[in-house]
Design a protein around this motif. Sequence first.
Motif, PDB file in Angstrom:
ATOM      1  N   MET A   1     101.630 -15.865  59.547  1.00 42.67           N
ATOM      2  CA  MET A   1     101.166 -16.016  58.188  1.00 42.67           C
ATOM      3  C   MET A   1     101.787 -17.290  57.607  1.00 42.67           C
ATOM      4  N   PRO A   2     100.975 -18.183  57.018  1.00 39.09           N
ATOM      5  CA  PRO A   2     101.515 -19.435  56.495  1.00 39.09           C
ATOM      6  C   PRO A   2     102.350 -19.211  55.239  1.00 39.09           C
ATOM      7  N   SER A   3     103.326 -20.059  55.078  1.00 37.17           N
ATOM      8  CA  SER A   3     104.207 -19.965  53.921  1.00 37.17           C
ATOM      9  C   SER A   3     103.558 -20.630  52.711  1.00 37.17           C
ATOM     10  N   LEU A   4     103.616 -19.962  51.578  1.00 40.91           N
ATOM     11  CA  LEU A   4     103.078 -20.502  50.333  1.00 40.91           C
ATOM     12  C   LEU A   4     104.189 -20.984  49.415  1.00 40.91           C
ATOM     13  N   ASN A   5     105.373 -21.192  49.969  1.00 47.66           N
ATOM     14  CA  ASN A   5     106.515 -21.551  49.140  1.00 47.66           C
ATOM     15  C   ASN A   5     106.292 -22.872  48.406  1.00 47.66           C
ATOM     16  N   GLY A   6     105.691 -23.862  49.072  1.00 46.92           N
ATOM     17  CA  GLY A   6     105.449 -25.147  48.424  1.00 46.92           C
ATOM     18  C   GLY A   6     104.485 -25.030  47.264  1.00 46.92           C
ATOM     19  N   GLN A   7     103.411 -24.283  47.456  1.00 47.29           N
ATOM     20  CA  GLN A   7     102.430 -24.100  46.391  1.00 47.29           C
ATOM     21  C   GLN A   7     103.020 -23.266  45.252  1.00 47.29           C
ATOM     22  N   GLU A   8     103.802 -22.259  45.612  1.00 50.80           N
ATOM     23  CA  GLU A   8     104.441 -21.422  44.592  1.00 50.80           C
ATOM     24  C   GLU A   8     105.400 -22.248  43.741  1.00 50.80           C
ATOM     25  N   THR A   9     106.169 -23.111  44.400  1.00 49.43           N
ATOM     26  CA  THR A   9     107.132 -23.940  43.683  1.00 49.43           C
ATOM     27  C   THR A   9     106.428 -24.928  42.765  1.00 49.43           C
ATOM     28  N   SER A  10     105.335 -25.533  43.238  1.00 42.77           N
ATOM     29  CA  SER A  10     104.642 -26.507  42.396  1.00 42.77           C
ATOM     30  C   SER A  10     103.955 -25.826  41.215  1.00 42.77           C
ATOM     31  N   LEU A  11     103.391 -24.645  41.405  1.00 42.43           N
ATOM     32  CA  LEU A  11     102.789 -23.910  40.293  1.00 42.43           C
ATOM     33  C   LEU A  11     103.840 -23.505  39.271  1.00 42.43           C
ATOM     34  N   LYS A  12     104.983 -23.046  39.768  1.00 43.92           N
ATOM     35  CA  LYS A  12     106.051 -22.637  38.868  1.00 43.92           C
ATOM     36  C   LYS A  12     106.579 -23.847  38.092  1.00 43.92           C
ATOM     37  N   GLY A  13     106.737 -24.985  38.778  1.00 38.93           N
ATOM     38  CA  GLY A  13     107.206 -26.201  38.112  1.00 38.93           C
ATOM     39  C   GLY A  13     106.222 -26.695  37.067  1.00 38.93           C
ATOM     40  N   LEU A  14     104.934 -26.650  37.391  1.00 35.54           N
ATOM     41  CA  LEU A  14     103.916 -27.059  36.427  1.00 35.54           C
ATOM     42  C   LEU A  14     103.898 -26.120  35.227  1.00 35.54           C
ATOM     43  N   GLY A  15     104.017 -24.835  35.488  1.00 37.43           N
ATOM     44  CA  GLY A  15     104.038 -23.857  34.399  1.00 37.43           C
ATOM     45  C   GLY A  15     105.244 -24.031  33.491  1.00 37.43           C
ATOM     46  N   LEU A  16     106.409 -24.232  34.091  1.00 36.92           N
ATOM     47  CA  LEU A  16     107.609 -24.450  33.284  1.00 36.92           C
ATOM     48  C   LEU A  16     107.529 -25.755  32.507  1.00 36.92           C
ATOM     49  N   GLY A  17     106.910 -26.773  33.106  1.00 40.22           N
ATOM     50  CA  GLY A  17     106.729 -28.046  32.414  1.00 40.22           C
ATOM     51  C   GLY A  17     105.809 -27.909  31.207  1.00 40.22           C
ATOM     52  N   LEU A  18     104.705 -27.180  31.378  1.00 40.10           N
ATOM     53  CA  LEU A  18     103.788 -26.948  30.256  1.00 40.10           C
ATOM     54  C   LEU A  18     104.463 -26.161  29.144  1.00 40.10           C
ATOM     55  N   MET A  19     105.202 -25.129  29.528  1.00 38.99           N
ATOM     56  CA  MET A  19     105.893 -24.330  28.522  1.00 38.99           C
ATOM     57  C   MET A  19     106.930 -25.166  27.780  1.00 38.99           C
ATOM     58  N   GLY A  20     107.700 -25.927  28.523  1.00 39.91           N
ATOM     59  CA  GLY A  20     108.735 -26.759  27.913  1.00 39.91           C
ATOM     60  C   GLY A  20     108.149 -27.819  26.998  1.00 39.91           C
ATOM     61  N   ALA A  21     107.081 -28.474  27.446  1.00 34.63           N
ATOM     62  CA  ALA A  21     106.449 -29.506  26.614  1.00 34.63           C
ATOM     63  C   ALA A  21     105.881 -28.892  25.341  1.00 34.63           C
ATOM     64  N   GLY A  22     105.245 -27.738  25.459  1.00 30.58           N
ATOM     65  CA  GLY A  22     104.692 -27.079  24.281  1.00 30.58           C
ATOM     66  C   GLY A  22     105.760 -26.709  23.275  1.00 30.58           C
ATOM     67  N   ILE A  23     106.865 -26.191  23.762  1.00 32.20           N
ATOM     68  CA  ILE A  23     107.957 -25.792  22.868  1.00 32.20           C
ATOM     69  C   ILE A  23     108.599 -27.010  22.208  1.00 32.20           C
ATOM     70  N   VAL A  24     108.861 -28.051  22.987  1.00 30.82           N
ATOM     71  CA  VAL A  24     109.519 -29.248  22.444  1.00 30.82           C
ATOM     72  C   VAL A  24     108.643 -29.924  21.396  1.00 30.82           C
ATOM     73  N   VAL A  25     107.358 -30.086  21.693  1.00 25.94           N
ATOM     74  CA  VAL A  25     106.464 -30.746  20.732  1.00 25.94           C
ATOM     75  C   VAL A  25     106.331 -29.912  19.464  1.00 25.94           C
ATOM     76  N   ALA A  26     106.229 -28.594  19.606  1.00 24.35           N
ATOM     77  CA  ALA A  26     106.107 -27.730  18.423  1.00 24.35           C
ATOM     78  C   ALA A  26     107.363 -27.809  17.556  1.00 24.35           C
ATOM     79  N   VAL A  27     108.524 -27.788  18.189  1.00 24.68           N
ATOM     80  CA  VAL A  27     109.774 -27.842  17.422  1.00 24.68           C
ATOM     81  C   VAL A  27     109.943 -29.208  16.757  1.00 24.68           C
TER      82      VAL A  27
END
Length: 83
Positions: free
Chosen positions: A1-27
């Motif tokens: 079974m292929p590892s999805l760790n790279g895709q999981e990490t990039s999705l998590k990083g993109l999600g955290l980046g979107l959340m962080g940018a949204g919070i910083v701009v709003a504040v």
Amino acid sequence: MPSLNGQETSLKGLGLGLMGAGIVVAVLSFIPFAEACKRGLCSVGLWEMGDYRLWLFASLWTVCLLAIIAGWKLVGSARSMRL
């Protein structure tokens, strides 16, 4: 079974980046909003006065909220990949 760790990490990083940018701009955008309120911008309701600044702040915060929600969903989907 292929590892999805790279895709999981990039999705998590993109999600955290979107959340962080949204919070910083709003504040950070709250500072000019508070200053405008001190000058009388908030003395009249949003629907009673067509001031473009009220609509600008409302639109900006809506976009920030959508970015935070999208980031939250991406982080959640990255977690579900792990299962």
